[in-house]
Motif scaffolding. Structure first.
Motif, PDB file in Angstrom:
ATOM      1  N   GLU A  96     -47.977  72.701  57.601  1.00  0.00           N
ATOM      2  CA  GLU A  96     -47.744  74.036  57.052  1.00  0.00           C
ATOM      3  C   GLU A  96     -48.663  75.046  57.707  1.00  0.00           C
ATOM      4  N   PRO A 123     -37.402  80.960  63.114  1.00  0.00           N
ATOM      5  CA  PRO A 123     -36.906  80.341  61.882  1.00  0.00           C
ATOM      6  C   PRO A 123     -35.785  79.334  62.163  1.00  0.00           C
ATOM      7  N   GLN A 128     -32.810  84.377  58.957  1.00  0.00           N
ATOM      8  CA  GLN A 128     -33.976  84.395  58.060  1.00  0.00           C
ATOM      9  C   GLN A 128     -35.133  85.135  58.719  1.00  0.00           C
ATOM     10  N   TYR A 130     -39.406  86.108  58.058  1.00  0.00           N
ATOM     11  CA  TYR A 130     -40.605  85.804  57.270  1.00  0.00           C
ATOM     12  C   TYR A 130     -41.638  86.879  57.530  1.00  0.00           C
ATOM     13  N   ASP A 134     -46.529  84.816  54.461  1.00  0.00           N
ATOM     14  CA  ASP A 134     -45.629  83.778  53.954  1.00  0.00           C
ATOM     15  C   ASP A 134     -46.090  82.405  54.454  1.00  0.00           C
ATOM     16  N   ARG A 135     -45.946  81.403  53.590  1.00  0.00           N
ATOM     17  CA  ARG A 135     -46.263  80.013  53.987  1.00  0.00           C
ATOM     18  C   ARG A 135     -44.999  79.378  54.541  1.00  0.00           C
ATOM     19  N   VAL A 136     -45.117  78.762  55.703  1.00  0.00           N
ATOM     20  CA  VAL A 136     -43.982  78.106  56.355  1.00  0.00           C
ATOM     21  C   VAL A 136     -44.363  76.691  56.778  1.00  0.00           C
ATOM     22  N   GLU A 137     -43.332  75.882  57.011  1.00  0.00           N
ATOM     23  CA  GLU A 137     -43.531  74.507  57.465  1.00  0.00           C
ATOM     24  C   GLU A 137     -42.842  74.352  58.821  1.00  0.00           C
ATOM     25  N   ARG A 149     -39.466  76.766  58.531  1.00  0.00           N
ATOM     26  CA  ARG A 149     -38.725  77.113  57.326  1.00  0.00           C
ATOM     27  C   ARG A 149     -39.758  77.410  56.248  1.00  0.00           C
ATOM     28  N   LYS A 150     -39.279  78.011  55.176  1.00  0.00           N
ATOM     29  CA  LYS A 150     -40.175  78.341  54.065  1.00  0.00           C
ATOM     30  C   LYS A 150     -40.794  77.045  53.543  1.00  0.00           C
ATOM     31  N   ARG A 152     -42.370  74.339  51.066  1.00  0.00           N
ATOM     32  CA  ARG A 152     -42.060  73.938  49.687  1.00  0.00           C
ATOM     33  C   ARG A 152     -43.229  74.290  48.782  1.00  0.00           C
ATOM     34  N   LYS A 153     -42.907  74.551  47.535  1.00  0.00           N
ATOM     35  CA  LYS A 153     -43.949  74.866  46.562  1.00  0.00           C
ATOM     36  C   LYS A 153     -44.879  73.682  46.389  1.00  0.00           C
TER      37      LYS A 153
END
Length: 155
Positions: A96, A123, A128, A130, A134-137, A149-150, A152-153
């Motif tokens: 991440e 992305p 999409q 960002y 923003d946190r991305v993986e 991609r965004k 996960r929580k």
């Protein structure tokens, strides 16, 4: 000179040919193949009944010619088929990061920070976008850019 009915010279050239051939198959460095070709040339000379000094000369000449003529060809083929990746970028896939420059395909922008390393990013979905923070993986790699991609929580 023979060892149990087998000439030591044929053992030498056979060992060089197959030993370096196997080393090349295992390591895939492009360095051992040339010695293996030289061994084949010397082995052919032995089978044709030529003296050992001639076999040795053929081994050296074939090996050198192989280095000079085939090595550049191998590198050209490898370069043509290679995907350009920044060194170590593939190690970041799955981690991440935080967006440090807006990721927008239309504007051709996008950078993320993963473990203190700024990296270009695009992305997964080209539509999409960002924003900074923003946190991305990182999910993959395309050239010198990570595909993100965004994230996960976190639980």
């Amino acid at each position: 000179m023979e060892y149990n009915g087998v000439s030591i010279v044929i053992l030498l050239w056979g060992f060089i040919t197959f030993g370096f051939g196997i080393a090349e198959l295992v390591l895939l460095r492009g360095n051992f193949f040339h010695f293996s070709l030289g061994g084949v040339g010397a082995l052919i000379c032995y089978l044709l009944g030529m003296e050992f000094p001639i076999q040795l000369a053929v081994f050296v000449v074939v090996t050198l010619l192989s280095f000079l003529l085939l090595r550049p060809l191998f590198f050209r083929i490898a370069d043509k088929n290679a995907t350009v990746h920044e060194e170590g970028l593939d190690l970041l896939v799955g981690l991440e990061g935080v967006v440090i420059q807006k990721i927008d395909v239309d504007a051709d922008t996008g950078r993320i920070d993963i473990n203190g390393r700024p990296v270009k990013a695009i992305p997964v979905d080209p539509l999409q976008k960002y924003n900074v923070g923003d946190r991305v993986e990182a999910t993959g790699l395309e050239g010198d850019r990570l595909i993100v991609r965004k994230a996960r929580k976190r639980k």
